[in-house]
Motif scaffolding. Structure first.
Motif, PDB file in Angstrom:
ATOM      1  N   VAL A 504      -4.680 -35.662  71.580  1.00  0.00           N
ATOM      2  CA  VAL A 504      -4.571 -36.110  70.188  1.00  0.00           C
ATOM      3  C   VAL A 504      -4.974 -34.992  69.233  1.00  0.00           C
ATOM      4  CG1 VAL A 504      -5.421 -37.751  68.476  1.00  0.00           C
ATOM      5  CG2 VAL A 504      -4.861 -38.542  70.781  1.00  0.00           C
ATOM      6  N   ASP A 505      -6.034 -34.273  69.562  1.00  0.00           N
ATOM      7  CA  ASP A 505      -6.464 -33.158  68.706  1.00  0.00           C
ATOM      8  C   ASP A 505      -5.349 -32.127  68.548  1.00  0.00           C
ATOM      9  OD1 ASP A 505      -8.902 -34.401  68.572  1.00  0.00           O
ATOM     10  OD2 ASP A 505     -10.002 -32.879  69.721  1.00  0.00           O
ATOM     11  N   SER A 506      -4.716 -31.774  69.654  1.00  0.00           N
ATOM     12  CA  SER A 506      -3.646 -30.773  69.603  1.00  0.00           C
ATOM     13  C   SER A 506      -2.483 -31.253  68.754  1.00  0.00           C
ATOM     14  CB  SER A 506      -3.157 -30.445  71.017  1.00  0.00           C
ATOM     15  OG  SER A 506      -4.176 -29.838  71.784  1.00  0.00           O
ATOM     16  N   TYR A 507      -2.202 -32.535  68.854  1.00  0.00           N
ATOM     17  CA  TYR A 507      -1.113 -33.104  68.060  1.00  0.00           C
ATOM     18  C   TYR A 507      -1.457 -33.098  66.568  1.00  0.00           C
ATOM     19  CZ  TYR A 507       1.809 -36.783  66.007  1.00  0.00           C
ATOM     20  OH  TYR A 507       2.639 -37.504  65.181  1.00  0.00           O
ATOM     21  N   LEU A 508      -2.647 -33.550  66.221  1.00  0.00           N
ATOM     22  CA  LEU A 508      -3.033 -33.613  64.808  1.00  0.00           C
ATOM     23  C   LEU A 508      -3.118 -32.227  64.179  1.00  0.00           C
ATOM     24  CD1 LEU A 508      -5.817 -36.375  64.863  1.00  0.00           C
ATOM     25  CD2 LEU A 508      -3.550 -36.552  63.813  1.00  0.00           C
ATOM     26  N   VAL A 509      -3.714 -31.298  64.887  1.00  0.00           N
ATOM     27  CA  VAL A 509      -3.966 -29.975  64.318  1.00  0.00           C
ATOM     28  C   VAL A 509      -2.736 -29.072  64.414  1.00  0.00           C
ATOM     29  CG1 VAL A 509      -5.362 -27.876  64.531  1.00  0.00           C
ATOM     30  CG2 VAL A 509      -6.446 -30.128  64.762  1.00  0.00           C
ATOM     31  N   ASP A 510      -2.136 -29.003  65.581  1.00  0.00           N
ATOM     32  CA  ASP A 510      -1.055 -28.036  65.829  1.00  0.00           C
ATOM     33  C   ASP A 510       0.328 -28.664  65.900  1.00  0.00           C
ATOM     34  OD1 ASP A 510      -2.940 -25.926  66.067  1.00  0.00           O
ATOM     35  OD2 ASP A 510      -3.345 -26.519  68.144  1.00  0.00           O
ATOM     36  N   LEU A 511       0.405 -29.986  65.744  1.00  0.00           N
ATOM     37  CA  LEU A 511       1.679 -30.711  65.847  1.00  0.00           C
ATOM     38  C   LEU A 511       2.313 -30.525  67.225  1.00  0.00           C
ATOM     39  CD1 LEU A 511       3.220 -30.073  62.306  1.00  0.00           C
ATOM     40  CD2 LEU A 511       1.844 -32.009  63.101  1.00  0.00           C
ATOM     41  N   ALA A 512       1.463 -30.376  68.232  1.00  0.00           N
ATOM     42  CA  ALA A 512       1.936 -30.222  69.604  1.00  0.00           C
ATOM     43  C   ALA A 512       1.816 -31.573  70.307  1.00  0.00           C
ATOM     44  CB  ALA A 512       1.113 -29.163  70.336  1.00  0.00           C
TER      45      ALA A 512
END
Length: 522
Positions: A504-512
């Motif tokens: 979730v962190d990667s998605y929120l921050v890096d849109l990954a």
């Protein structure tokens, strides 16, 4: 009555703080004046300019409230403010509602991305409370890149709350027989629902229709503009997934990143949803029982927790159980006992408290049971309630045109009461709640959010409130939906485990977005 989702770690004392701030700011119409109209379901461009939020520093007021909580040592500053929205989007230049907002900013923030707008669900739970709690508990990787913003939806918390059910009536609702087995008990349940609906109609009239999820989703786009973001970054739990997916349907091009955790099934009608929840709570109780009986030293409620609870419900029906809590005049009825059980099943961390509380109640002291039940219903120590029940009922009934007759519900109570012995009858009864509701309805739209950026849907295998099939359906229905499954228990998943948190962190921050159908172990 409809079960009200358990509040997260709600900062009840925050209400008094923000009320002071609110009184210092310009206010919109009163709650009575506000509830006067509703709007159609299709989205239209905003026709009135959205003013930036004028944040008032309320750090000094919030700091003593959160003192001692995990995360309270973070270098956070808090701002409080208001956002004006049209009462009716059919009349965007007409009367307005004032939404209350809280923003948390970390002193270690670098390379700011924008605002992360959070909603804890309900419907009826306070997003301003959630913003404060999220600022304390979300990972540093997220808090260090985003302002954390919570805005109480219209009719909720401090956003001109809907208030049409007295504290005494809420006590009656929560204490009512949850497993009616006679015609008289069913008649009493229907009469109580009729009285509640009539009371809200007498207070607000057709204006109750102004508090639909569609209207709140439109408000969310004004929130996005008011905080200065070109696209929305959003974290929604439980009902917050309904609000977030409705936003994505209405404004797909304005989606930057949406995390929908504990998704409400967009394909299930009210009957299907109620039955799925009954099944989910039965399974969660079995998981609690297995955990308890495996404890070294034994389970406080014995080798057969289900039989113990059934016996306790019978005991409470015959002789309501008193409490040792100072000043407490209530006694635990079967309704309050089952509310306590529901409350703890939301979070496995509360299972030890549940076992101890049930054992104490069987021995004659319901203090622990009442504490758990009050957490579930939003009742304070002074006997007053938040407006969670009022808002939950108002929004839920605004969102559906489905109704169920008394004969329909009687048949389901008998059927589900047998198939789901602890929770079936109560779930079936909830289907009648909106039948006598006298207000315009704005049904939720079908949601595929075509054209939106990837949307992350998170489901938990052992979620009793929003069972995993709902997340599967949500991810499949959304054109850009990506499903993340956690093989854990309890309601919602982020940030409870490293695998989910990292994704979730990667998605929120890096849109990954994670790989399709990623599964995280318990």
């Amino acid at each position: 009555m409809t079960a009200v989702p358990r509040r997260p770690a709600v900062l009840v004392a925050l209400l008094s703080v923000v009320l002071v701030v609110l009184s210092a700011c310009s206010s919109g119409d009163s709650a009575d004046e506000a509830a006067t109209s509703s709007s159609a379901a299709s989205a239209t461009p905003t026709e009135t300019p959205v003013q930036p939020v004028e944040w008032t520093d309320c750090t000094a007021d919030i700091a003593p409230i959160i003192a001692g909580r995990p995360g309270a040592d973070r270098p956070l500053t808090f701002g409080c403010g208001q956002i004006e929205v049209p009462l009716s989007y059919d009349d965007p230049t007409g009367p307005t509602l004032s939404l209350f907002a809280v923003r948390a900013v970390s002193g270690t923030q670098t390379d700011r991305i924008g605002s992360l707008v959070v909603n804890p669900g309900g419907p009826g739970l306070s997003a301003t409370d959630a913003a404060v709690q999220s600022a304390l508990t979300l990972p540093d990787a997220v808090v260090g890149r985003f302002d954390v913003v919570g805005v109480d939806p219209r009719g909720v918390g401090l956003s001109q709350p809907v208030e049409c059910i007295s504290d005494g009536t809420k006590d009656e609702i929560t204490a009512a027989e949850p497993r009616p087995s006679t015609a008289d008990e069913l008649d009493a349940a229907f009469a109580l629902a009729d009285d509640v609906a009539q009371g809200c109609a007498d207070t607000y009239g057709a204006g109750l229709g102004a508090f639909s999820t569609v209207d709140s989703a439109r408000d969310l786009d004004r929130v996005r503009q008011a905080v200065g973001d070109t696209q929305l970054t959003y974290l929604g739990y439980s009902y917050g997934t309904t609000l977030g997916s409705t936003y994505a349907e209405l404004f797909p091009g304005q989606v930057r990143a949406l995390v929908l955790d504990g998704a409400v099934d967009p394909e299930a009608d009210p009957q299907e949803a109620a039955e799925a929840q009954a099944q989910g709570f039965e399974a969660a109780f079995d998981a609690f029982a297995a955990n308890c009986t495996a404890l070294v030293g034994g389970c406080p409620v014995g080798a057969d927790p289900r039989t113990f609870v059934n016996d306790l419900l019978t005991q409470a029906e015959t002789t309501p159980i008193p409490s040792s809590r100072e000043g407490e005049t209530r006694q635990a009825t079967p309704g309050l006992v089952l509310a306590a059980v529901r409350s703890a099943l939301y979070n496995p961390a509360a299972w030890p408290q549940l076992a101890q509380s049930l054992a104490a109640a069987q021995a004659g002291d319901a203090a622990g049971v009442l504490t758990l039940a009050d957490t579930f219903t939003g009742r304070g120590e002074d006997g007053s309630y938040t407006n969670t029940i009022d808002a939950n009922l108002t929004v839920s009934c605004s969102d559906t045109e489905e109704t169920y007759s008394q004969d329909d519900v009687r048949a389901l109570v008998a059927d589900w009461g047998t198939r789901y012995p602890l929770f079936g009858a109560d779930s079936a009864l909830s289907l009648y709640t909106c039948t006598p509701w006298e207000a315009p309805r704005t049904p939720l739209p079908e949601r595929n959010a075509e054209g939106a950026a990837p949307i992350l849907v998170v489901g938990t295998q052992g979620d009793p409130v929003t069972p995993l099939p709902g997340a599967v359906d949500m991810a499949e229905d959304l054109t850009s939906g990506v499903l993340l499954t956690w093989q854990g228990s309890g309601h919602t998943a982020y940030p409870k485990t490293e695998c989910v948190t990292t994704a979730v962190d990667s998605y929120l921050v890096d849109l990954a977005a994670p790989a399709a159908d990623l599964t995280c172990p318990a």
